[in-house]
Design a protein around this motif. Structure first.
Motif, PDB file in Angstrom:
ATOM      1  N   PHE A 134      25.493 -80.260  84.464  1.00  7.42           N
ATOM      2  CA  PHE A 134      24.618 -79.282  83.844  1.00  7.42           C
ATOM      3  C   PHE A 134      24.113 -79.806  82.512  1.00  7.42           C
ATOM      4  O   PHE A 134      24.774 -80.601  81.852  1.00  7.42           O
ATOM      5  CB  PHE A 134      25.362 -77.966  83.580  1.00  7.42           C
ATOM      6  N   ILE A 135      22.967 -79.324  82.120  1.00 11.88           N
ATOM      7  CA  ILE A 135      22.445 -79.576  80.787  1.00 11.88           C
ATOM      8  C   ILE A 135      22.603 -78.278  80.006  1.00 11.88           C
ATOM      9  O   ILE A 135      22.218 -77.205  80.487  1.00 11.88           O
ATOM     10  CB  ILE A 135      20.963 -80.010  80.837  1.00 11.88           C
ATOM     11  N   TRP A 136      23.176 -78.385  78.841  1.00 14.76           N
ATOM     12  CA  TRP A 136      23.389 -77.229  77.979  1.00 14.76           C
ATOM     13  C   TRP A 136      22.303 -77.186  76.916  1.00 14.76           C
ATOM     14  O   TRP A 136      21.886 -78.211  76.416  1.00 14.76           O
ATOM     15  CB  TRP A 136      24.755 -77.328  77.306  1.00 14.76           C
ATOM     16  N   ARG A 137      21.868 -75.985  76.573  1.00 19.66           N
ATOM     17  CA  ARG A 137      20.907 -75.823  75.487  1.00 19.66           C
ATOM     18  C   ARG A 137      21.250 -74.562  74.704  1.00 19.66           C
ATOM     19  O   ARG A 137      21.832 -73.617  75.239  1.00 19.66           O
ATOM     20  CB  ARG A 137      19.478 -75.794  76.002  1.00 19.66           C
ATOM     21  N   VAL A 138      20.886 -74.568  73.443  1.00 21.84           N
ATOM     22  CA  VAL A 138      21.165 -73.425  72.581  1.00 21.84           C
ATOM     23  C   VAL A 138      20.063 -72.383  72.777  1.00 21.84           C
ATOM     24  O   VAL A 138      18.922 -72.710  73.081  1.00 21.84           O
ATOM     25  CB  VAL A 138      21.286 -73.865  71.098  1.00 21.84           C
ATOM     26  N   ASN A 139      20.433 -71.120  72.636  1.00 20.77           N
ATOM     27  CA  ASN A 139      19.477 -70.015  72.744  1.00 20.77           C
ATOM     28  C   ASN A 139      19.086 -69.538  71.354  1.00 20.77           C
ATOM     29  O   ASN A 139      19.916 -69.015  70.630  1.00 20.77           O
ATOM     30  CB  ASN A 139      20.090 -68.842  73.519  1.00 20.77           C
ATOM     31  N   TYR A 140      17.844 -69.744  70.982  1.00 25.31           N
ATOM     32  CA  TYR A 140      17.281 -69.179  69.753  1.00 25.31           C
ATOM     33  C   TYR A 140      18.090 -69.514  68.494  1.00 25.31           C
ATOM     34  O   TYR A 140      18.435 -68.631  67.712  1.00 25.31           O
ATOM     35  CB  TYR A 140      17.119 -67.666  69.880  1.00 25.31           C
ATOM     36  N   PHE A 141      18.385 -70.791  68.299  1.00 25.64           N
ATOM     37  CA  PHE A 141      19.170 -71.203  67.128  1.00 25.64           C
ATOM     38  C   PHE A 141      18.513 -70.762  65.823  1.00 25.64           C
ATOM     39  O   PHE A 141      19.191 -70.322  64.903  1.00 25.64           O
ATOM     40  CB  PHE A 141      19.368 -72.725  67.130  1.00 25.64           C
ATOM     41  N   SER A 142      17.192 -70.847  65.774  1.00 25.37           N
ATOM     42  CA  SER A 142      16.489 -70.478  64.540  1.00 25.37           C
ATOM     43  C   SER A 142      16.627 -68.991  64.221  1.00 25.37           C
ATOM     44  O   SER A 142      16.459 -68.592  63.072  1.00 25.37           O
ATOM     45  CB  SER A 142      15.011 -70.869  64.625  1.00 25.37           C
ATOM     46  N   ALA A 143      16.973 -68.178  65.219  1.00 30.38           N
ATOM     47  CA  ALA A 143      17.143 -66.745  64.990  1.00 30.38           C
ATOM     48  C   ALA A 143      18.549 -66.399  64.500  1.00 30.38           C
ATOM     49  O   ALA A 143      18.795 -65.273  64.077  1.00 30.38           O
ATOM     50  CB  ALA A 143      16.833 -65.964  66.266  1.00 30.38           C
ATOM     51  N   LEU A 144      19.461 -67.372  64.542  1.00 27.22           N
ATOM     52  CA  LEU A 144      20.828 -67.115  64.080  1.00 27.22           C
ATOM     53  C   LEU A 144      20.883 -67.190  62.563  1.00 27.22           C
ATOM     54  O   LEU A 144      20.272 -68.059  61.951  1.00 27.22           O
ATOM     55  CB  LEU A 144      21.795 -68.154  64.666  1.00 27.22           C
ATOM     56  N   ARG A 145      21.627 -66.298  61.978  1.00 24.43           N
ATOM     57  CA  ARG A 145      21.853 -66.358  60.541  1.00 24.43           C
ATOM     58  C   ARG A 145      23.245 -66.949  60.331  1.00 24.43           C
ATOM     59  O   ARG A 145      24.234 -66.428  60.856  1.00 24.43           O
ATOM     60  CB  ARG A 145      21.755 -64.967  59.930  1.00 24.43           C
ATOM     61  N   VAL A 146      23.312 -68.043  59.588  1.00 21.88           N
ATOM     62  CA  VAL A 146      24.577 -68.764  59.401  1.00 21.88           C
ATOM     63  C   VAL A 146      24.949 -68.759  57.932  1.00 21.88           C
ATOM     64  O   VAL A 146      24.143 -69.108  57.069  1.00 21.88           O
ATOM     65  CB  VAL A 146      24.453 -70.222  59.903  1.00 21.88           C
ATOM     66  N   GLU A 147      26.183 -68.349  57.641  1.00 21.35           N
ATOM     67  CA  GLU A 147      26.726 -68.368  56.284  1.00 21.35           C
ATOM     68  C   GLU A 147      28.026 -69.164  56.305  1.00 21.35           C
ATOM     69  O   GLU A 147      28.824 -69.047  57.230  1.00 21.35           O
ATOM     70  CB  GLU A 147      27.009 -66.946  55.789  1.00 21.35           C
ATOM     71  N   ALA A 167      28.944 -67.069  77.610  1.00 21.85           N
ATOM     72  CA  ALA A 167      29.266 -65.652  77.797  1.00 21.85           C
ATOM     73  C   ALA A 167      28.757 -64.804  76.625  1.00 21.85           C
ATOM     74  O   ALA A 167      28.390 -63.641  76.808  1.00 21.85           O
ATOM     75  CB  ALA A 167      30.774 -65.477  77.972  1.00 21.85           C
ATOM     76  N   LEU A 168      28.722 -65.398  75.428  1.00 18.75           N
ATOM     77  CA  LEU A 168      28.242 -64.692  74.238  1.00 18.75           C
ATOM     78  C   LEU A 168      26.716 -64.719  74.119  1.00 18.75           C
ATOM     79  O   LEU A 168      26.149 -64.057  73.256  1.00 18.75           O
ATOM     80  CB  LEU A 168      28.850 -65.318  72.975  1.00 18.75           C
ATOM     81  N   GLY A 169      26.069 -65.537  74.947  1.00 15.07           N
ATOM     82  CA  GLY A 169      24.617 -65.652  74.899  1.00 15.07           C
ATOM     83  C   GLY A 169      24.104 -66.644  73.868  1.00 15.07           C
ATOM     84  O   GLY A 169      22.911 -66.668  73.579  1.00 15.07           O
ATOM     85  N   LEU A 170      24.999 -67.483  73.340  1.00 15.06           N
ATOM     86  CA  LEU A 170      24.588 -68.478  72.350  1.00 15.06           C
ATOM     87  C   LEU A 170      23.970 -69.715  72.991  1.00 15.06           C
ATOM     88  O   LEU A 170      23.114 -70.367  72.401  1.00 15.06           O
ATOM     89  CB  LEU A 170      25.776 -68.895  71.479  1.00 15.06           C
ATOM     90  N   VAL A 171      24.441 -70.065  74.191  1.00 13.49           N
ATOM     91  CA  VAL A 171      23.917 -71.227  74.909  1.00 13.49           C
ATOM     92  C   VAL A 171      23.665 -70.844  76.362  1.00 13.49           C
ATOM     93  O   VAL A 171      24.157 -69.818  76.839  1.00 13.49           O
ATOM     94  CB  VAL A 171      24.877 -72.444  74.858  1.00 13.49           C
ATOM     95  N   SER A 172      22.918 -71.686  77.041  1.00 14.18           N
ATOM     96  CA  SER A 172      22.725 -71.520  78.480  1.00 14.18           C
ATOM     97  C   SER A 172      22.755 -72.898  79.122  1.00 14.18           C
ATOM     98  O   SER A 172      22.605 -73.912  78.447  1.00 14.18           O
ATOM     99  CB  SER A 172      21.414 -70.796  78.779  1.00 14.18           C
ATOM    100  N   ARG A 173      22.973 -72.903  80.421  1.00 14.28           N
ATOM    101  CA  ARG A 173      23.009 -74.185  81.130  1.00 14.28           C
ATOM    102  C   ARG A 173      22.093 -74.127  82.344  1.00 14.28           C
ATOM    103  O   ARG A 173      21.882 -73.063  82.933  1.00 14.28           O
ATOM    104  CB  ARG A 173      24.433 -74.543  81.566  1.00 14.28           C
ATOM    105  N   VAL A 174      21.567 -75.272  82.647  1.00 15.54           N
ATOM    106  CA  VAL A 174      20.723 -75.418  83.830  1.00 15.54           C
ATOM    107  C   VAL A 174      21.172 -76.670  84.576  1.00 15.54           C
ATOM    108  O   VAL A 174      21.772 -77.566  83.993  1.00 15.54           O
ATOM    109  CB  VAL A 174      19.212 -75.534  83.455  1.00 15.54           C
ATOM    110  N   LYS A 175      20.874 -76.713  85.860  1.00 12.84           N
ATOM    111  CA  LYS A 175      21.197 -77.902  86.642  1.00 12.84           C
ATOM    112  C   LYS A 175      20.416 -79.073  86.079  1.00 12.84           C
ATOM    113  O   LYS A 175      19.253 -78.928  85.703  1.00 12.84           O
ATOM    114  CB  LYS A 175      20.847 -77.701  88.106  1.00 12.84           C
ATOM    115  N   GLU A 176      21.047 -80.222  86.011  1.00 16.90           N
ATOM    116  CA  GLU A 176      20.427 -81.392  85.397  1.00 16.90           C
ATOM    117  C   GLU A 176      19.115 -81.765  86.067  1.00 16.90           C
ATOM    118  O   GLU A 176      18.180 -82.181  85.401  1.00 16.90           O
ATOM    119  CB  GLU A 176      21.385 -82.576  85.420  1.00 16.90           C
ATOM    120  N   ASN A 177      18.992 -81.620  87.341  1.00 17.88           N
ATOM    121  CA  ASN A 177      17.777 -82.018  88.058  1.00 17.88           C
ATOM    122  C   ASN A 177      16.757 -80.883  88.171  1.00 17.88           C
ATOM    123  O   ASN A 177      15.755 -81.035  88.832  1.00 17.88           O
ATOM    124  CB  ASN A 177      18.114 -82.538  89.450  1.00 17.88           C
ATOM    125  N   ALA A 178      17.026 -79.740  87.536  1.00 21.26           N
ATOM    126  CA  ALA A 178      16.103 -78.595  87.647  1.00 21.26           C
ATOM    127  C   ALA A 178      14.904 -78.755  86.739  1.00 21.26           C
ATOM    128  O   ALA A 178      14.866 -79.438  85.803  1.00 21.26           O
ATOM    129  CB  ALA A 178      16.832 -77.311  87.304  1.00 21.26           C
TER     130      ALA A 178
END
Length: 96
Positions: free
Chosen positions: A3-16, A85-96
């Motif tokens: 699988f390829i993992w990617r982050v969901n909306y990193f720019s929308a996260l507020r990090v302290e 599960a928290l919705g921070l990342v998602s995965r897709v099949k590598e060949n998709a």
């Protein structure tokens, strides 16, 4: 199957930063998460470019000067699944 993992909306996260830990507020979900440096680095790497588990582990191993072994890879995989599960990342099949 890889699988390829990617982050969901990193720019929308507020990090302290708080004494070596990170508080991450996920606006769209209204949730707050507490991450260590490796946890935040995972999101940061995936924000730069989606990655397989193997390539993510290699980059983390190099960044933190840790030996890449199966135990480390299993820990990162569990973290990715928890983040999914928290919705921070998602995965897709590598060949998709």
């Amino acid at each position: 199957m890889e699988f390829i993992w990617r982050v969901n909306y990193f720019s929308a996260l507020r990090v302290e930063s708080l004494e070596g830990e990170f508080i991450v507020f996920q606006r769209e979900a209204g949730k707050t998460h507490f991450l260590n440096e490796i946890g935040l680095k995972i999101l940061s790497i995936l924000d730069q470019s989606p990655a397989t588990l193997d390539s993510l582990c290699r980059e983390l191993s190099e960044y933190f000067t840790l030996p890449p072994d199966t135990h480390f890879s299993a820990q990162i995989n569990r973290t990715l699944q928890r983040y999914e599960a928290l919705g921070l990342v998602s995965r897709v099949k590598e060949n998709a």
